[in-house]
Scaffold this active site. Structure first.
Site, PDB file in Angstrom:
ATOM      1  N   LYS A  45      -0.986  27.540 -99.475  1.00 24.41           N
ATOM      2  CA  LYS A  45      -0.954  27.789 -98.032  1.00 24.41           C
ATOM      3  C   LYS A  45      -1.017  29.282 -97.712  1.00 24.41           C
ATOM      4  O   LYS A  45      -1.450  29.663 -96.633  1.00 24.41           O
ATOM      5  CB  LYS A  45       0.253  27.109 -97.411  1.00 24.41           C
ATOM      6  CG  LYS A  45       0.116  25.585 -97.512  1.00 24.41           C
ATOM      7  CD  LYS A  45       1.080  24.819 -96.667  1.00 24.41           C
ATOM      8  CE  LYS A  45       0.723  23.358 -96.561  1.00 24.41           C
ATOM      9  NZ  LYS A  45       0.884  22.602 -97.819  1.00 24.41           N
TER      10      LYS A  45
HETATM   11  C1  PLP Z   1       0.403  21.385 -98.160  1.00 27.46           C
HETATM   12  C2  PLP Z   1       0.294  21.043 -99.593  1.00 27.46           C
HETATM   13  C3  PLP Z   1      -0.584  20.041-100.055  1.00 27.46           C
HETATM   14  C4  PLP Z   1      -1.411  19.194 -99.111  1.00 27.46           C
HETATM   15  O1  PLP Z   1      -2.450  19.921 -98.506  1.00 27.46           O
HETATM   16  P1  PLP Z   1      -3.259  19.312 -97.260  1.00 27.46           P
HETATM   17  O2  PLP Z   1      -4.129  20.409 -96.806  1.00 27.46           O
HETATM   18  O3  PLP Z   1      -2.217  18.935 -96.234  1.00 27.46           O
HETATM   19  O4  PLP Z   1      -3.995  18.127 -97.746  1.00 27.46           O
HETATM   20  C5  PLP Z   1      -0.667  19.823-101.421  1.00 27.46           C
HETATM   21  N1  PLP Z   1       0.079  20.526-102.300  1.00 27.46           N
HETATM   22  C6  PLP Z   1       0.937  21.490-101.891  1.00 27.46           C
HETATM   23  C7  PLP Z   1       1.753  22.200-102.915  1.00 27.46           C
HETATM   24  C8  PLP Z   1       1.074  21.795-100.530  1.00 27.46           C
HETATM   25  O5  PLP Z   1       1.932  22.746-100.135  1.00 27.46           O
END
Ligand code: PLP
Length: 468
Positions: free
Chosen positions: A117
């Protein structure tokens, strides 16, 4: 370069800079490009071997169009992905390593909060600040998090002059590491509220506050923001350039998915011309997406708590963007389809004249995994490659290994194992080593830096009025 709402039949176009601060479209739809800008094979050849910042700039300038001056965009990208922010050697912010025959892992969690993120939020927060400065405005953002979004958004926004951020998180449910990460970022323009309730309560509170006209100007940083989706396209290009031996040859990606933001960014890369053959969707026990891609029925189910908690969702908000594409950019059909989904909690695309094969035609296939699969995969990957992978990444490696064919396959690593020590310990018998940048994180005892509030809208509004 114009963006349109998935629910607006008039197809009124907006610029990138406009949608950046808006989040959702006024009609409740999501912003998508009116048409996809292209990266040719020649363009890709020219990018091979360049630093991540160069790749990101080449991709992002096509998606931003002329709404941010190129020199400004370039400097925001240079700051966001600099060595002060990402723990990357030699400018490779998203390095790829081999974990099996034709099987690769792309590391996306070298950012300040150790999840992918950071890849979007480090850039998005800087772009927002730049837009606010250009307009001489300020923004108060209210969000809800059950894990990685909270700390990544806070690390992006921390210390910015024009943005204040308030994050709601459930009192229980996040790992101690995640709580400590957020707590450490509290103060200044960052406000953390621990809600005596569950994640759903946090989300409902955000929605309830936003319905009050007095709070209509609140901003959002959740993954439906087009700024986040568009910032994630570049790492697919970077992964491709690191793996493809011949530019032009097709490769597959496997993406651990929750809200479908990451995977949709991969689809944007594909639509821009990146030779991606398949985007393999890996879910955990919360398999809304896996059932959708196999049956054509999109059905929400109460989310259960799993050992890959950042994928514990009951619906996948960004899927609306793919449905719009499948419908042939038909906003009326998309609005009716999403309306049926929100009324009934389930909707079948065949009732809208669309066939399930539309997903496979666009390269989407899927599978799901269980806690036992994750544990076995973490163990097996460690034994065969020496790499410790986190439980979300394990969902991708498990599904990817089973669906691999003769073309190279890149599994996306979405978090560092240090965030989920308990599960790693269960799999390997020891806790993962802690990267030096997290050596000082204090996670013993009560997490500091949180105001604790009941699940009550008026109490929350009172808090917001005080700090705004
Ligand atoms: C947010 C997240 C996901 C999921 O990602 P999306 O874009 O919501 O599909 C997967 N793994 C981790 C570690 C995350 O923080």
């Amino acid at each position: 370069m114009k963006l349109i709402s998935t629910r607006d039949p008039s197809r009124e176009g907006r610029s990138y800079a406009e949608v950046l601060l808006a989040g959702l479209a006024p009609d409740g739809g999501l912003y998508v490009p009116e048409s996809y800008p292209q990266l040719s094979i020649q363009d890709l050849r020219a990018l091979k071997g360049l630093a991540y910042t160069e790749v990101a700039f080449a991709v992002k300038k096509r998606l931003v169009g002329d709404s941010i001056p190129e020199s400004t965009l370039k400097s925001l990208i240079m700051q966001a992905f600099s060595s002060h922010v990402f723990d990357a050697e030699d400018g490779n912010v998203t390095p790829v390593s081999k974990i099996g025959e034709g099987l690769y892992l792309q590391n996306l969690s070298l950012g300040p909060t150790a999840s992918f993120k950071d890849m979007a939020l480090q850039l998005l927060s800087r772009e927002m600040e730049q837009q606010l400065e250009a307009r001489d405005e300020k923004l108060f953002i209210l969000g809800a998090t059950s894990g990685d979004t909270g700390s990544a958004a806070e690390a992006g926004v921390k210390g910015l002059a024009r943005i204040k951020l308030c994050m709601l998180s459930p009192e229980k449910g996040m790992s101690d590491f995640q709580k400590a990460q957020m707590g450490e970022l509290s103060g200044g323009n960052i406000f953390n509220i621990s809600i005596r309730g569950r994640f759903d309560d946090c989300q409902d509170l955000v929605k309830a506050v936003k319905r009050d006209p007095a709070f209509a100007d609140l901003g959002a940083v959740n993954s439906i923001n087009w700024g986040r989706i568009s910032a994630q396209v570049a790492y697919y290009v970077s992964g491709y350039l690191q793996v493809a031996s011949d530019i032009g040859e097709p490769i597959d990606f496997c993406v651990p998915s929750g809200n479908f933001g990451n995977a949709f960014s991969g689809y944007v890369a594909k639509r821009m011309g990146l030779p991606i053959r398949r985007i393999i969707i890996a879910t955990n026990e919360n398999d809304v997406l896996d059932r959708l891609f196999k049956t054509g029925v999109y059905e929400a189910r109460g989310a259960q708590v799993t050992s890959s908690p950042s994928m514990d969702i009951s619906k996948a908000s960004n899927y609306e963007r793919l449905f719009f594409d499948v419908s042939g950019n038909d906003a009326e059909t998309t609005a009716a389809y999403m309306d049926a989904f929100s009324k009934n909690g389930t909707v079948d695309m065949r009732d809208f004249g669309l066939d399930t094969s539309a997903f496979a035609e666009r390269g989407f296939v899927s599978a799901s995994s269980t806690h036992a699969d994750r544990i076995a995969t973490i163990k097996q990957t460690y034994e065969s490659s020496g790499q410790i992978i986190d439980p979300h990444t394990a969902d991708a490696v498990f599904v990817g290994s089973h669906m691999k064919t003769d073309v190279p396959l890149v599994c996306l690593e979405t978090a560092l194992p240090v965030k989920f020590e308990e599960t790693i310990k269960e799999a390997l018998g020891f806790v993962p080593p802690r990267p030096p940048r997290f050596a000082d994180l204090q996670e013993d005892g009560e997490p500091a830096g949180f105001s604790v509030l009941d699940t009550d809208v008026e109490t929350l509004k009172g808090f917001l009025r005080n700090v705004a």
